[in-house]
Scaffold this motif. Structure first.
Motif, short mmCIF file in Angstrom:
data_model
loop_
_atom_site.label_atom_id
_atom_site.label_comp_id
_atom_site.label_asym_id
_atom_site.label_seq_id
_atom_site.Cartn_x
_atom_site.Cartn_y
_atom_site.Cartn_z
N ASP A 1 -12.28 -1.97 5.16
CA ASP A 1 -12.82 -1.30 3.99
C ASP A 1 -12.05 0.00 3.74
N ILE A 2 -11.42 0.10 2.57
CA ILE A 2 -10.71 1.34 2.25
C ILE A 2 -11.33 1.95 1.01
N GLY A 3 -11.18 3.23 0.85
CA GLY A 3 -11.75 3.91 -0.30
C GLY A 3 -10.94 3.67 -1.57
N ARG A 4 -11.54 4.04 -2.68
CA ARG A 4 -10.90 3.85 -3.98
C ARG A 4 -9.56 4.60 -4.09
N ARG B 1 2.06 2.08 -5.17
CA ARG B 1 3.25 1.82 -4.34
C ARG B 1 3.77 0.41 -4.58
N ALA C 1 -7.40 5.42 -1.81
CA ALA C 1 -6.39 4.74 -0.99
C ALA C 1 -5.96 3.44 -1.65
N ALA C 2 -6.90 2.73 -2.25
CA ALA C 2 -6.58 1.47 -2.93
C ALA C 2 -5.68 1.74 -4.14
N ILE C 3 -5.97 2.79 -4.90
CA ILE C 3 -5.15 3.14 -6.06
C ILE C 3 -3.73 3.51 -5.63
N ARG C 4 -3.59 4.26 -4.54
CA ARG C 4 -2.26 4.61 -4.04
C ARG C 4 -1.50 3.37 -3.60
N ALA C 5 -2.18 2.44 -2.94
CA ALA C 5 -1.53 1.20 -2.48
C ALA C 5 -1.05 0.37 -3.67
N ILE C 6 -1.86 0.31 -4.72
CA ILE C 6 -1.47 -0.44 -5.92
C ILE C 6 -0.27 0.23 -6.58
#
Length: 81
Positions: A2-5, A14, A7-12
């Motif tokens: 489970d990751i926070g929003r 990248r 972190a998910a936005i940064r991963a997307i």
């Protein structure tokens, strides 16, 4: 996992940067990106079909015989027809 929003936005972001062409510093450099082996298939054609999206440079012939680069024309000719 489970990751926070954020972190998910940064991963997307990248992932998008890895699959996106570099941002050109001028329109004339954009032509180099469009014609490169790495990006031409993805950027020049509509959905991988043979219908070109980038119609190429729009050039103006000056009175002295030189060519002035003006713009790049993007359109789906098959859609327009």
């Amino acid at each position: 996992m489970d990751i926070g929003r954020p972190a998910a936005i940064r991963a997307i972001a990248r992932a998008r940067r890895r699959i996106s062409p570099p941002v050109p510093d001028s329109l004339s450099n954009w032509l180099n990106i469009l014609s490169s082996i790495e990006w031409s298939q993805r950027l020049m054609y509509v959905n991988g079909a043979l219908d070109q999206f980038c119609q190429g440079p729009l050039e103006v012939l000056r009175d002295d015989g030189t060519v002035r680069f003006v713009d790049i024309a993007f359109t789906n000719v098959a859609f327009l027809q």
